[in-house]
Design an enzyme around this catalytic site. Structure first.
Site, short mmCIF file in Angstrom:
data_model
loop_
_atom_site.label_atom_id
_atom_site.label_comp_id
_atom_site.label_asym_id
_atom_site.label_seq_id
_atom_site.Cartn_x
_atom_site.Cartn_y
_atom_site.Cartn_z
N THR A 50 0.85 -1.19 0.00
CA THR A 50 0.00 0.00 0.00
C THR A 50 0.89 1.24 0.00
OG1 THR A 50 -0.12 0.38 2.40
CG2 THR A 50 -1.56 -1.33 1.49
N CYS A 51 0.27 2.41 0.08
CA CYS A 51 1.06 3.64 0.05
C CYS A 51 1.93 3.79 1.30
CB CYS A 51 0.16 4.86 -0.10
SG CYS A 51 -1.00 5.11 1.26
N ASN A 52 1.58 3.09 2.36
CA ASN A 52 2.31 3.26 3.62
C ASN A 52 3.07 2.02 4.09
OD1 ASN A 52 1.85 5.97 4.39
ND2 ASN A 52 -0.27 5.46 4.83
N ARG A 53 2.96 0.91 3.34
CA ARG A 53 3.63 -0.29 3.83
C ARG A 53 3.78 -1.36 2.76
NH1 ARG A 53 2.28 -1.84 8.37
NH2 ARG A 53 1.13 0.00 8.99
N GLU A 115 -7.72 3.95 10.40
CA GLU A 115 -8.15 4.15 9.00
C GLU A 115 -8.85 2.89 8.49
OE1 GLU A 115 -6.71 2.71 6.15
OE2 GLU A 115 -4.74 1.99 6.74
N GLN A 121 -7.64 -3.77 1.95
CA GLN A 121 -6.41 -4.03 1.20
C GLN A 121 -5.80 -5.37 1.58
OE1 GLN A 121 -4.55 -0.41 2.54
NE2 GLN A 121 -4.96 0.69 0.63
N GLU A 193 -9.78 3.56 -6.16
CA GLU A 193 -10.39 3.51 -4.83
C GLU A 193 -10.00 4.70 -3.97
OE1 GLU A 193 -10.52 0.57 -0.90
OE2 GLU A 193 -9.40 -0.02 -2.69
N SER A 195 -9.01 7.63 -4.99
CA SER A 195 -9.65 8.83 -5.56
C SER A 195 -11.11 8.90 -5.16
CB SER A 195 -9.52 8.82 -7.08
OG SER A 195 -8.16 8.88 -7.47
#
Length: 432
Positions: A50-53, A115, A121, A193, A195
């Site tokens: 994901t964007c963070n992990r 979140e 995810q 998703e 967006s």
């Protein structure tokens, strides 16, 4: 055999490194999972990106060897030095791996505590590995419990309410900057998703929203899902819109920056760009007057506020994670014991069947008495095994469970395979 999780997240890596580690396509994920499962020590695997992990969740015969092998392959994929990755990686095994996985699923390890995207995810990553045959019984069991844990955390706490995603945090920051959002234009680049979440929060905050995407049809379909009017513009108008729009949030899955020094226009108005994609959509070298650019890691002030407000709820949630982790291992032990107890009774029935038939054949008993004799023998076996079966179930709660399982299997010549084919369906996979 033990659970192993190798974790790279916002906690131990900056966005520059996470960009290199990110898996942007199913093809990349497929190739990597195949690679790490080629050896004889890594048996099942899931890849979460994901964007963070980036999390690699596996079952391993040798934690040290498997960790080294996986990080070596990740170094080759990302073109990052092995030593850099090995030093940065958080490596969890056994109960630590399970506790970490449950924390991730429950959004306690997220940049924004509570979140709501991470569990979806994680389910997608699990489905992908299941469909490809990269995970089976053991991973299915731990994922089932991870989703069960996440559901309990959501039910028992209020962590899932408020500003609880990267998208909503970006919108919250934009709203703080702008103040009065009435008639303020906001541009969303991308139609996926992330967006969709961004548009939802922008509308709720009062912005006048426009979506732009390389796939105009997809953007139109997204816009049509909202009750209020959402503008859709063709992608070739991106530069023009960047000049006239004060708020822009981009969240595409492009593997490279789509807004660069060459195509980023200057403007006379104050502009605020939020890049919540990893890899980043906006070239980090862009710098001009009247423009502020925020990446995922730049939203830390709101994240810190979020964490302080949710501290008590997070404490409750961590208590649930710890309890569920212990329950998971107790549950695993009970799954090992129950088939053995069942097989003991089946073994007894087999012996009754064999001996009664043999006695009839040799004339020791009359065939007309067969049913009554079977019932008597079954009563004897059931009563005889009652106490051992109860003791076995009690032992499942103790540390020596694994040793007892092997001993009982050997003593009674039970088929070990019959206790390991208990395929388990993840009841929580289809739930949101």
């Amino acid at each position: 055999m033990s659970y192993l999780v190798i974790s790279f997240s916002h906690k131990n890596t900056d966005i520059k490194l996470r960009e290199k580690l990110a898996f942007n396509s199913d093809e990349d994920k497929d190739r990597f999972l195949k690679l790490i499962l080629e050896n004889d020590i890594t048996k099942e695997a899931i890849l979460l990106s994901t964007c963070n992990r980036v999390e690699i969740i596996t079952r391993s015969l040798n934690i040290k060897q498997s960790s080294k092998d996986i990080i070596e392959k990740l170094a080759t994929y990302s073109k990052v030095d092995f030593d850099v990755l090995y030093d940065r990686a958080d490596i969890y095994d056994a109960d630590g791996a399970v506790h970490h996985l449950f924390s991730v699923a429950s959004a306690l390890d997220s940049l924004v505590i509570g979140e709501t995207q991470i569990v979806g995810q994680l389910k997608d990553a699990f489905r992908f590995s299941q469909a490809k045959g990269y995970c089976s019984l053991n991973i299915t069991r731990v994922m089932h419990y991870a989703f069960k844990c996440a559901a309990q955390v959501r039910t028992a706490t209020s962590l899932g309410t408020g500003s609880v995603s990267v998208a909503s945090t970006a919108v919250s920051k934009a709203k703080d900057i702008i103040g009065n959002t009435k008639d303020v234009k906001a541009l969303v680049v991308g139609a996926g998703e992330m967006s969709e979440l961004t548009v939802k929060h922008l509308i709720a905050s009062g912005f006048d929203v426009t979506i732009i995407s390389r796939d105009t049809k997809k953007a139109q379909n997204l816009a049509s899902t909202f009750e209020v009017h959402v503008n859709v513009e063709p992608y070739d108008k991106l530069t023009q819109l960047l000049i006239t729009t004060p708020i822009m949030i981009t969240a595409t899955s492009a593997p490279y920056p789509i807004i660069t020094k060459e195509n980023a226009p200057s403007s006379n108005i104050n502009r605020y760009w939020f890049d919540i994609a990893v890899p980043r959509d906006i070239d980090e070298n862009i710098s001009m007057s009247n423009l502020e650019i925020f990446s995922v890691d730049d939203l830390q002030d709101i994240v810190n506020e979020n964490m302080s407000l949710r501290a008590e709820q997070a404490k409750t949630a961590y208590g649930i994670v710890s309890r569920m982790s212990l329950e998971f291992f107790e549950w695993l032990k009970s799954l090992e014991i129950e088939p053995i107890v069942k097989n003991l009774y089946l073994k007894g029935n087999e012996i009754i069947d064999k001996k009664v038939k043999n006695a009839i054949k040799k004339g020791f008993i009359d065939s007309k008495d067969e049913e009554n004799i079977r019932k008597l023998c079954l009563t004897v076996i059931t009563e005889y095994l009652h106490n051992p079966a109860k003791q076995l179930k009690d032992i499942s709660k103790n540390m020596e469970c694994d040793l007892v399982v092997g001993t009982v299997q050997n003593m009674f010549s039970l088929n070990e395979n019959s206790t390991s084919k208990n395929r388990y369906k993840c009841d929580h996979l289809s739930k949101n």
